[in-house]
Enzyme design. Sequence first.
Site, PDB file in Angstrom:
ATOM      1  N   TYR A  58       0.850  -0.959  -0.030  1.00  0.00           N
ATOM      2  CA  TYR A  58      -0.118  -0.248  -0.028  1.00  0.00           C
ATOM      3  C   TYR A  58       0.629   1.262  -0.249  1.00  0.00           C
ATOM      4  O   TYR A  58       0.785   2.080  -1.327  1.00  0.00           O
ATOM      5  CB  TYR A  58      -1.089  -0.115   1.635  1.00  0.00           C
ATOM      6  CG  TYR A  58      -1.766   1.321   0.679  1.00  0.00           C
ATOM      7  CD1 TYR A  58      -2.756   1.071   0.408  1.00  0.00           C
ATOM      8  CD2 TYR A  58      -1.340   1.956   2.432  1.00  0.00           C
ATOM      9  CE1 TYR A  58      -3.970   2.476   0.304  1.00  0.00           C
ATOM     10  CE2 TYR A  58      -2.610   2.957   2.211  1.00  0.00           C
ATOM     11  CZ  TYR A  58      -3.616   3.416   0.902  1.00  0.00           C
ATOM     12  OH  TYR A  58      -4.695   4.310   1.377  1.00  0.00           O
ATOM     13  N   ASP A  59       1.808   1.836   0.668  1.00  0.00           N
ATOM     14  CA  ASP A  59       2.990   2.817   1.078  1.00  0.00           C
ATOM     15  C   ASP A  59       3.536   2.984  -0.781  1.00  0.00           C
ATOM     16  O   ASP A  59       3.511   4.073  -0.543  1.00  0.00           O
ATOM     17  CB  ASP A  59       3.487   2.855   1.857  1.00  0.00           C
ATOM     18  CG  ASP A  59       3.589   2.289   3.454  1.00  0.00           C
ATOM     19  OD1 ASP A  59       1.793   2.334   3.672  1.00  0.00           O
ATOM     20  OD2 ASP A  59       4.161   1.607   4.753  1.00  0.00           O
TER      21      ASP A  59
ATOM     22  N   GLN B  54      -0.652   4.953  21.700  1.00  0.00           N
ATOM     23  CA  GLN B  54       0.202   5.704  20.175  1.00  0.00           C
ATOM     24  C   GLN B  54      -1.285   6.209  20.258  1.00  0.00           C
ATOM     25  O   GLN B  54      -2.427   5.856  20.348  1.00  0.00           O
ATOM     26  CB  GLN B  54      -0.318   4.135  19.280  1.00  0.00           C
ATOM     27  CG  GLN B  54      -1.015   3.257  18.756  1.00  0.00           C
ATOM     28  CD  GLN B  54      -1.493   2.455  20.343  1.00  0.00           C
ATOM     29  OE1 GLN B  54      -1.469   2.420  21.230  1.00  0.00           O
ATOM     30  NE2 GLN B  54      -1.306   1.024  19.043  1.00  0.00           N
TER      31      GLN B  54
ATOM     32  N   ASP C 263      -0.194  -1.017  24.730  1.00  0.00           N
ATOM     33  CA  ASP C 263      -0.684  -0.377  25.828  1.00  0.00           C
ATOM     34  C   ASP C 263      -1.929   0.889  25.725  1.00  0.00           C
ATOM     35  O   ASP C 263      -2.252   0.733  26.107  1.00  0.00           O
ATOM     36  CB  ASP C 263       0.248  -0.100  26.423  1.00  0.00           C
ATOM     37  CG  ASP C 263       1.004   1.143  25.952  1.00  0.00           C
ATOM     38  OD1 ASP C 263       0.548   2.081  24.507  1.00  0.00           O
ATOM     39  OD2 ASP C 263       2.232   1.456  26.736  1.00  0.00           O
TER      40      ASP C 263
ATOM     41  N   ARG D  92     -10.227  -0.657  10.162  1.00  0.00           N
ATOM     42  CA  ARG D  92      -9.609   1.263  11.472  1.00  0.00           C
ATOM     43  C   ARG D  92      -9.859   1.088  12.728  1.00  0.00           C
ATOM     44  O   ARG D  92     -11.722   0.440  12.825  1.00  0.00           O
ATOM     45  CB  ARG D  92      -9.322   2.032  10.421  1.00  0.00           C
ATOM     46  CG  ARG D  92      -8.144   1.788   9.192  1.00  0.00           C
ATOM     47  CD  ARG D  92      -7.583   2.811   7.927  1.00  0.00           C
ATOM     48  NE  ARG D  92      -8.633   2.645   7.217  1.00  0.00           N
ATOM     49  CZ  ARG D  92      -9.333   3.740   6.351  1.00  0.00           C
ATOM     50  NH1 ARG D  92      -8.457   4.062   5.706  1.00  0.00           N
ATOM     51  NH2 ARG D  92     -10.389   3.128   4.986  1.00  0.00           N
TER      52      ARG D  92
ATOM     53  N   PRO E  48       2.294   1.589  12.552  1.00  0.00           N
ATOM     54  CA  PRO E  48       2.811   2.932  12.572  1.00  0.00           C
ATOM     55  C   PRO E  48       2.636   3.270  13.766  1.00  0.00           C
ATOM     56  O   PRO E  48       1.603   3.364  14.740  1.00  0.00           O
ATOM     57  CB  PRO E  48       2.722   4.057  11.897  1.00  0.00           C
ATOM     58  CG  PRO E  48       1.106   3.089  10.913  1.00  0.00           C
ATOM     59  CD  PRO E  48       1.576   1.676  11.168  1.00  0.00           C
TER      60      PRO E  48
ATOM     61  N   ASN F 267      -6.408   9.775   8.752  1.00  0.00           N
ATOM     62  CA  ASN F 267      -7.417   8.333   9.291  1.00  0.00           C
ATOM     63  C   ASN F 267      -8.155  10.093   9.170  1.00  0.00           C
ATOM     64  O   ASN F 267      -8.833  10.347   9.473  1.00  0.00           O
ATOM     65  CB  ASN F 267      -6.826   8.411  11.016  1.00  0.00           C
ATOM     66  CG  ASN F 267      -6.173   6.991  11.112  1.00  0.00           C
ATOM     67  OD1 ASN F 267      -6.336   6.266  10.348  1.00  0.00           O
ATOM     68  ND2 ASN F 267      -6.022   6.962  12.753  1.00  0.00           N
TER      69      ASN F 267
END
Lengths: 324, 324
Positions: B160-161, B224, B221, B201, B287, B189
């Site tokens: 994708y990237d 992010q 956790d 997502r 990411p 997003n």
Amino acid sequence: MTDTPVPSTATSAPLRILITGSAGFVGSHLVERFLNEGHSVIGVDNYISGQVSNTDLFVGHPRFTFIEADVSHGIPYEGETLDWVMHFASPASPPHYQQFPVETLMVGAQGTQNGLELAHAHGAGFFLASTSEVYGDPHVHPQPETYWGNVNPIGVRSCYDEAKRYAEAITMAYHRSRGVNTRIIRIFNTYGPRMRPDDGRVITNFVHQAMRGEPLTVYGDGSQTRSFQYIDDLVEGISRLMAALYHEPVNLGNPVEFTMLELVEAIEDVLVRRMSVEHRELPQDDPKQRQPDITVAKCVLKWTPQIELKTGLDLMLQRDAANR
Amino acid sequence: MTDTPVPSTATSAPLRILITGSAGFVGSHLVERFLNEGHSVIGVDNYISGQVSNTDLFVGHPRFTFIEADVSHGIPYEGETLDWVMHFASPASPPHYQQFPVETLMVGAQGTQNGLELAHAHGAGFFLASTSEVYGDPHVHPQPETYWGNVNPIGVRSCYDEAKRYAEAITMAYHRSRGVNTRIIRIFNTYGPRMRPDDGRVITNFVHQAMRGEPLTVYGDGSQTRSFQYIDDLVEGISRLMAALYHEPVNLGNPVEFTMLELVEAIEDVLVRRMSVEHRELPQDDPKQRQPDITVAKCVLKWTPQIELKTGLDLMLQRDAANR
């Protein structure tokens, strides 16, 4: 899933190898090596940057076939089963790929995919010629294969850099999802006989300027460094990687660095005369520094470059002069 | 060379706009907006990740036409002259593009090129939907458009990237060398009604888990951060960029950051109930942090996001519930 061995050129059995970009600098040296080893070679080129003289070298050889075609639009091969598809087609020097940006992008995308599909159909290995340009203007020095690079996706060089990054991504996608037995090399600056005089890269510029008695063009102050690999070292690395089952990218380059001004001195030593130098401005996005970390090649392939710069320059000057 | 204005949706004259990926989340909102503004829309989708229900919304509208086609193999449009080709086709969520890595690579390369060729043939504008994923796992925070990104070219997300980086590179190549009037946005997003429940997502996961009474899945956790843009803000930014003569990429996203745990709290506030949370391991190459620098959009488009997270979540929940 894909780790069934592909026959390698190191085995004694003769192989059938299709090489895209066979009329290019690196491609033509691969053709020569494989023919000398007893293999059959199908060369494919559209001469967008390859040279007809590089095909003429092999025309008439009983194990060489040539197909003139643009591999971005398909690889019209209908012969016997291939053992390897080696994708070396692409304009590779900045003046060439900037003259043909769309074609350069296409040979990285459609060209690579056509090669992968052909390899898949034949159960052949697929070998991708990628480049140190995927590292862009690196923040890590020297560059190991695990470095993700620093490339401007919309810069004037991106038609080449992003095409090669894409080529690596689609090669890994075919390996992971379709089981193609792939290899990827990242080629660092390489030089040797049969480079185009208008290639635009520093060694060809210097050698041909020196042969014409012109001043050598140095961009910027000449303190930027490059590493230079002689073509025979690269070809040896390629041959060894074909024999290894290793699917991640492998750097092939000579880690010994020279500044542009040191390169001028090496040419002076080989030619045994002083050169005058003309300084020009650094082009946009020109990478300042690039040097391979070759730990992987040393470890996986037991490979290190053997030919020192002055030896290689001497060989290049002799062979190109002999071909005139 | 290319700075002749293309008619924009901000003018009163009705336009003819072809949208690839018209059955996708963002594509379907563009169709809705342009039809509401009086324009004619040709939607194109192959439903690899788009939803038939998003086409059904507009079927029967006198100014809507739909072509079922895979744009990677060509855009079979033979109607009247187009004003815009807008390339929004691509699997865009990790579970989808990892299921279809080769198709994702192709729609970024061949799909983008087919759109550029169509735009070129019609003298139309070409609008590329790129993504914040071109920044990869960024070392610069927040990310301005001048940041070159940190993408693993051979990682599992690279299909994708790298496809999107390639799409930007070929868009700039057609702009520079063939005079196509191009636009590029990097979408951060975005959420809103009509996302696929299996989109994967975080907001769709949370909303649909909440609607089913399941615990919310938090990777790692939950510290992010992500920024979340409501779809109507994105569509407004797209409309404004069509009216601007600006060819470099423009970030469109909401810079307000939330941790995953703060997002859980926002959902709890909107639904007025407590949620249980299930923690899972962070996926490979996920990411850690992504936030748009929207200075360019503010300056060039006079655009800022208007819809706050809780307002957007409330709108999404209401509209998706109404469509059941």
